[in-house]
Design an enzyme around this catalytic site. Sequence first.
Site, PDB file in Angstrom:
ATOM      1  N   ASP A 175      23.613 -12.767   2.952  1.00 19.72           N
ATOM      2  CA  ASP A 175      23.825 -13.595   1.756  1.00 19.72           C
ATOM      3  C   ASP A 175      25.312 -13.813   1.483  1.00 19.72           C
ATOM      4  O   ASP A 175      25.730 -14.917   1.151  1.00 19.72           O
ATOM      5  CB  ASP A 175      23.178 -12.913   0.539  1.00 19.72           C
ATOM      6  CG  ASP A 175      23.351 -13.736  -0.729  1.00 19.72           C
ATOM      7  OD1 ASP A 175      23.131 -14.959  -0.691  1.00 19.72           O
ATOM      8  OD2 ASP A 175      23.714 -13.154  -1.761  1.00 19.72           O
ATOM      9  N   MET A 232       9.172   3.963   5.063  1.00 16.16           N
ATOM     10  CA  MET A 232       9.279   2.593   4.541  1.00 16.16           C
ATOM     11  C   MET A 232      10.486   2.451   3.624  1.00 16.16           C
ATOM     12  O   MET A 232      11.114   1.384   3.572  1.00 16.16           O
ATOM     13  CB  MET A 232       7.997   2.196   3.795  1.00 16.16           C
ATOM     14  CG  MET A 232       6.758   2.138   4.669  1.00 16.16           C
ATOM     15  SD  MET A 232       6.997   1.368   6.295  1.00 16.16           S
ATOM     16  CE  MET A 232       7.572  -0.270   5.847  1.00 16.16           C
ATOM     17  N   LEU A 258       0.803  -1.220   0.000  1.00 23.39           N
ATOM     18  CA  LEU A 258       0.000   0.000   0.000  1.00 23.39           C
ATOM     19  C   LEU A 258       0.841   1.276   0.000  1.00 23.39           C
ATOM     20  O   LEU A 258       0.330   2.378   0.203  1.00 23.39           O
ATOM     21  CB  LEU A 258      -0.976  -0.030   1.177  1.00 23.39           C
ATOM     22  CG  LEU A 258      -1.910  -1.262   1.164  1.00 23.39           C
ATOM     23  CD1 LEU A 258      -2.753  -1.331   2.419  1.00 23.39           C
ATOM     24  CD2 LEU A 258      -2.797  -1.277  -0.070  1.00 23.39           C
TER      25      LEU A 258
END
Lengths: 171, 171, 171, 171, 171, 171
Positions: free
Chosen positions: A138, A123, A78
Amino acid sequence: MSSEAGFTHFTQDGRPVMVDVSDKPSTKRVAVAQARVRMQSTTHDAIVHQAVRKGDVLAIAQLAGIMAAKKTSELIPLCHQVPLHHVALDLAFEDTGTSGNGGEAVLVIEAQVDTAYQTGVEMEALTAASVAALTVYDMCKALDRAMVVEQVRLLYKDGGKSGVFQAPQNA
Amino acid sequence: MSSEAGFTHFTQDGRPVMVDVSDKPSTKRVAVAQARVRMQSTTHDAIVHQAVRKGDVLAIAQLAGIMAAKKTSELIPLCHQVPLHHVALDLAFEDTGTSGNGGEAVLVIEAQVDTAYQTGVEMEALTAASVAALTVYDMCKALDRAMVVEQVRLLYKDGGKSGVFQAPQNA
Amino acid sequence: MSSEAGFTHFTQDGRPVMVDVSDKPSTKRVAVAQARVRMQSTTHDAIVHQAVRKGDVLAIAQLAGIMAAKKTSELIPLCHQVPLHHVALDLAFEDTGTSGNGGEAVLVIEAQVDTAYQTGVEMEALTAASVAALTVYDMCKALDRAMVVEQVRLLYKDGGKSGVFQAPQNA
Amino acid sequence: MSSEAGFTHFTQDGRPVMVDVSDKPSTKRVAVAQARVRMQSTTHDAIVHQAVRKGDVLAIAQLAGIMAAKKTSELIPLCHQVPLHHVALDLAFEDTGTSGNGGEAVLVIEAQVDTAYQTGVEMEALTAASVAALTVYDMCKALDRAMVVEQVRLLYKDGGKSGVFQAPQNA
Amino acid sequence: MSSEAGFTHFTQDGRPVMVDVSDKPSTKRVAVAQARVRMQSTTHDAIVHQAVRKGDVLAIAQLAGIMAAKKTSELIPLCHQVPLHHVALDLAFEDTGTSGNGGEAVLVIEAQVDTAYQTGVEMEALTAASVAALTVYDMCKALDRAMVVEQVRLLYKDGGKSGVFQAPQNA
Amino acid sequence: MSSEAGFTHFTQDGRPVMVDVSDKPSTKRVAVAQARVRMQSTTHDAIVHQAVRKGDVLAIAQLAGIMAAKKTSELIPLCHQVPLHHVALDLAFEDTGTSGNGGEAVLVIEAQVDTAYQTGVEMEALTAASVAALTVYDMCKALDRAMVVEQVRLLYKDGGKSGVFQAPQNA
């Protein structure tokens, strides 16, 4: 008072929506987020040693964070598509470093994002910090699968109607 | 012994590379990752209350996690593009819930990813859990900007040459 | 004088960053870039002949270039996300065409991008021209694997503090 | 013989198509592509000097190339989505370097891509090399807008029905 | 009068182009589009029953539509990248519902998109409605492969030089 | 019997999931989908006239459909990432054409997708047909905002446990 008064991503009947920012003024916005990556001190040593040569775990994670900030609206359903004016990440090991912490080290990642828009960039900063942390995972996972990304959180934001947020100490 | 022996994402002269998996057999792989979101108990209550009506923070976060798993190789620079056979997320509040924890509640997110390929899916599971957690943050941030995503980590993986990894308890 | 004074994508301590354009005014920007594709004259003939029928190598390359311009900030790590106001590509064979050049022909691709923003669109024009050229390669590679994309360069840009750039002749 | 017999991306009536590889066997494939970036020798010096400190133009371009290889099927309209087994880029200045060439230097970028699939990876190698070159341009353009990406071409490929291709010398 | 006078996506010589909106003023824009999904009444019953429990076909389709609206410029080749200010979808079964229509039910999807920009958002609203409809198909296809998405169309738009459009009744 | 037995995208407790295809064999799959675009006969005439010159609405829509098929798993939340072996679209006006239908014409779009994988490609074919139809709308909307995309549906699929599906006539 309904708890839904506090949600901004739901309509009055409880359906998700990308909220209408049409009538909000475009103002300067800044957000700073943090992620911390806890690892074995031997992993810390490998990262630092590697950096002396040409490969550089931290530089790759930094770039991954910048690129992820630009993808935030594709990841967070959103979120608005905010054109970002500035993205910068800082990655550094905590001073206690490799010794004081029971054989562990902590990498601190801070991401700052700036824009001028009708909605904030919290965000984007959180996504940048998270993806940078996952990229460290990673690249080092063959050495240390038990690494933990801890404390992904907003440190600071300014701009918009809700004004300044400053994270509490020792959160 | 060189520290670089342990890195799999660098060539011998220290340059980053997407490692060659051409000669690895395609085998079944599974990875399970976790993220925890610490929030105020009032935020917990709002999420639970909302879920009774049609909007559902946890369902949206779950979907965001599934979709993010498919984007992992776009986010993590040196990840392979692994076609995923199964992605499932589970989101639930810890039992201690809203009371025992000083007015805080903890949402536990677990993501499981399966495939059959030449490399593992740890990053896909971690990405799914992280993005689901960030989505919860996004949807509740107007209520509680001090929420913290903590303990993003790999719980379990199986398949491939390095075999089973099981996270230590109390990590 | 430090060489870093000239770089705009590094912080003072040499780390990459998406540079802060917050304080730059939004002004009209235009950039024109070029790519040239050198091929066998028989490949030229096949493209031209095909275009008479419904398939059209040049039209597909043109569309690929337009779509790639919109993806520039996903490809170039430190590029801003610039909303483009206009993208146009022109693809035409050089007049010397199929005969004068030792059995070779040269396809000239020009891409123009316009916007009004805080930063320029050179990279968008260069990306459009490059991807259009690669698309021509893709569609003709079964005929002519030795095709060469040569001379990808900026022809012209205007707007912004650095003003007009005009490529030198015969570059 | 119709010129269209040679095109693989058109149907018999001349319409574009993503060609059917259903009946082709999955075999090992490798492709190596090259891009060359011609720049002023002062730009070369700035890149080299910068690399001694933490920022590193070449490392960022290398990473951009690897990530772009994974996006090839989004950029080139009729490309298949090939899961890549290995992507590696090498970036180095030509020996003639800064002096012998009229104040110019040439950066040579080579990209190698491997997979096992029903179609080849020429476009992935060419895309990786091109985007790495454009990234160098982006990071140095404030110093030298007249840089030219020249000689983007396939050097070598093996695997598949058409067998080995080796670029002619001095192309 | 040439028919091309009416096309906005072609240059005068008939080549596709992303049209130049540089000189258009940024104004408020709204578009509303609709898609209708015809299905067996048993499929309707399964969707409604499922919604009582936690999974919710309509909520997932709604979210897919919102996320697709943000991807419109990646899907429609000549669309501009419009930063959206508001996206909302409404999904509801027609009242005639499961009984009156020969054992069929019709789900009506309406998508509204708002922005302030130099070009309209019709395509964003149509894309949102279409992808929401396809998501319903995906989630129910094991039950009912003969579902039909019928009547994807623009209901309303306002803003811009062409002013208001209101779809005719009974289209 | 629970209605949920029929859903394949929900777990037993009703949560959405990307279903586990690990134990399904990889088999040949094909799907054919259709979309129809109803328009004024004057719009039909403009498209046909344009196609005689170099711009070509149908060729652009065809390419958009092929590229969209590759993006299906990004659009449909619970779709697997299926590597496609073949994508072809056919666009043609119905014979009744411009005259017989009250001044209307109907463009018929058919998309065929093939692969060999553990799950089918119905959604890829439907997405290709839908996006091609929306692209036609985009390119002609300045002429005819009342165009309707109708009858988006699966015509045929084969492969997998559920076997052949053939759409009923006159659907």
